[in-house]
Scaffold this active site. Structure first.
Site, PDB file in Angstrom:
ATOM      1  N   LYS A  15       0.831  -1.213   0.000  1.00  0.00           N
ATOM      2  CA  LYS A  15       0.000   0.000   0.000  1.00  0.00           C
ATOM      3  C   LYS A  15       0.868   1.266   0.000  1.00  0.00           C
ATOM      4  CE  LYS A  15      -1.933  -1.089   3.938  1.00  0.00           C
ATOM      5  NZ  LYS A  15      -1.159  -2.303   4.275  1.00  0.00           N
ATOM      6  N   ARG A  88      -9.536   0.082   8.941  1.00  0.00           N
ATOM      7  CA  ARG A  88      -9.125  -1.279   9.321  1.00  0.00           C
ATOM      8  C   ARG A  88     -10.298  -2.110   9.798  1.00  0.00           C
ATOM      9  NH1 ARG A  88      -3.119  -1.921   9.671  1.00  0.00           N
ATOM     10  NH2 ARG A  88      -2.540   0.176   9.089  1.00  0.00           N
ATOM     11  N   ARG A 125      12.033  -5.438   4.809  1.00  0.00           N
ATOM     12  CA  ARG A 125      11.750  -4.010   4.574  1.00  0.00           C
ATOM     13  C   ARG A 125      12.668  -3.109   5.393  1.00  0.00           C
ATOM     14  NH1 ARG A 125       5.843  -1.749   5.453  1.00  0.00           N
ATOM     15  NH2 ARG A 125       6.099  -2.738   7.482  1.00  0.00           N
ATOM     16  N   ARG A 159      11.407  -1.190  10.893  1.00  0.00           N
ATOM     17  CA  ARG A 159      10.306  -0.860  11.811  1.00  0.00           C
ATOM     18  C   ARG A 159      10.248  -1.867  12.946  1.00  0.00           C
ATOM     19  NH1 ARG A 159       5.053   0.345   8.141  1.00  0.00           N
ATOM     20  NH2 ARG A 159       4.127  -0.899   9.799  1.00  0.00           N
ATOM     21  N   ARG A 170      -0.054  -8.749  13.837  1.00  0.00           N
ATOM     22  CA  ARG A 170      -0.658  -7.796  12.887  1.00  0.00           C
ATOM     23  C   ARG A 170      -1.487  -8.540  11.842  1.00  0.00           C
ATOM     24  NH1 ARG A 170       4.473  -5.089  10.767  1.00  0.00           N
ATOM     25  NH2 ARG A 170       3.108  -3.966   9.320  1.00  0.00           N
TER      26      ARG A 170
END
Ligand code: G5P
Ligand code: MG
Length: 204
Positions: A15, A88, A125, A159, A170
Site C-alpha cells: 500500500k 481497518r 523491509r 520498523r 498484525r
C-alpha cells in the site's frame, strides 16, 4: 472533488509503496495512518506516547484517535487523496464516510495477496527515517548500501513492528477485521481488487 482512493490490504501488501508512486505521478496527497502515528511517536507527543506500546505489539490504535489524526490533515475539497491503512474495520469505514468523504467520489482498492509472501516482504523491509522511502533488502535495495536513494540520508531502519512475532499479531488482527470492510465497499459498488503479489510497478 477529484476522485480519491482508499487503499486496503494486509501488512506488507505494498500500500505504502504504490501510494508513493501514484502520489508522485498523479498528484494525490498520500495520507498513511501508520506514518502519521509513527511521526507522533518520533515527536514524543502525548498522543505518540499513548500509542507507542500499542503499535509495538501490533495492535490497533482506537478508532477515534486515528480518524482525528486523519481529519487534521484534510485540506480543502479540490485535493485528491490516497488514504493508506484506513479503514481497518467497518466502524472506521463508516467514520471515513461520515467525517471526511461525505458526498465525495472515491474508490476502494484492495491489495490481495498470499500471507506467506507478506512475511517475507516485511522481514526485508527498511525505511528511510528522513523521507519515508521504503526499500526491501532482498528485492528492492537502495543503490548504495545503507544510503537512501531519494534524500541521501544514512538513517535507514527496520520498523520495530516488523519483528516476526509482531508481524504474526498484525496479520491475525488484519484477518479478523478485513472481511466486513470489503463487504462494506462491495455493497456500495466501490471496491476494486488487484493482484498485489507481483513485482512493484504493476499498479501504475
Ligand atoms: P501501517 O504502517 O499502516 P500496515 O501493517 O498496514 O502498517 P505496512 O506494513 O506499512 O502496512 P504496506 O504499506 O502495505 O505495509 O507495504 P509497503 O511498505 O509498501 O511494502 C512492504 C515491503 O514489500 C517493502 O519492503 C517493499 O519494498 C516491498 N514491496 C512493496 N510492493 C511490492 C511489490 O509489488 N512486489 C514486491 N516483490 N515487493 C514489494 O500500520 C502500522 C500500525 O499503525 C497502527 C496499528 O498499530 C498498525 O499495526 N494503525 C492503526 N490502528 C488503528 N486503525 C488504523 N486505521 C491504523 N492505521 C495504522
Ligand atoms: Mg505502509
Amino acid at each position: 472533488m477529484a476522485q480519491s482512493l482508499v487503499f486496503l490490504g494486509a501488512p506488507g501488501s505494498g500500500k505504502g509503496t504504490q501510494s508513493k508512486l501514484l502520489s508522485e505521478e498523479h498528484g494525490f496527497k498520500h495520507l498513511s495512518t501508520g506514518d502519521l502515528l509513527r511521526e507522533e511517536i518520533q515527536k514524543k507527543s502525548p498522543l505518540g506516547q499513548r500509542v507507542d506500546d500499542i503499535m509495538k505489539q501490533g495492535k490497533l490504535v482506537d478508532d477515534a484517535t486515528v480518524i482525528d489524526l486523519l481529519a487534521d490533515r484534510f485540506q480543502g475539497k479540490n485535493q485528491k487523496y490516497i488514504i493508506d491503512g484506513f479503514p481497518r474495520n467497518e466502524d472506521q469505514a463508516k467514520l471515513l464516510d461520515e467525517r471526511l468523504f461525505k458526498g465525495k467520489g472515491y474508490a476502494a482498492v484492495f491489495f490481495n495477496m498470499e500471507t506467506e509472501e507478506l512475511v517475507d516482504r516485511l522481514s526485508g523491509r527498511i525505511t528511510c527515517r528522513q523521507c519515508g522511502a521504503v526499500y526491501n533488502l532482498k528485492t528492492m535495495p537502495p543503490a548504495k548500501t545503507g544510503v537512501c536513494d531519494k534524500c541521501s540520508s544514512q538513517d535507514l531502519y527496520q520498523r520495530n513492528d516488523d519483528k516476526a512475532e509482531v508481524v504474526s499479531e498484525r496479520l491475525k488482527i488484519y484477518e479478523e477485521n478485513i472481511r466486513p470492510v470489503l463487504r462494506y465497499y462491495q455493497n456500495k459498488g466501490l471496491l476494486t481488487i488487484i493482484d498485489a503479489g507481483q513485482e512493484t510497478s504493476t499498479l501504475r
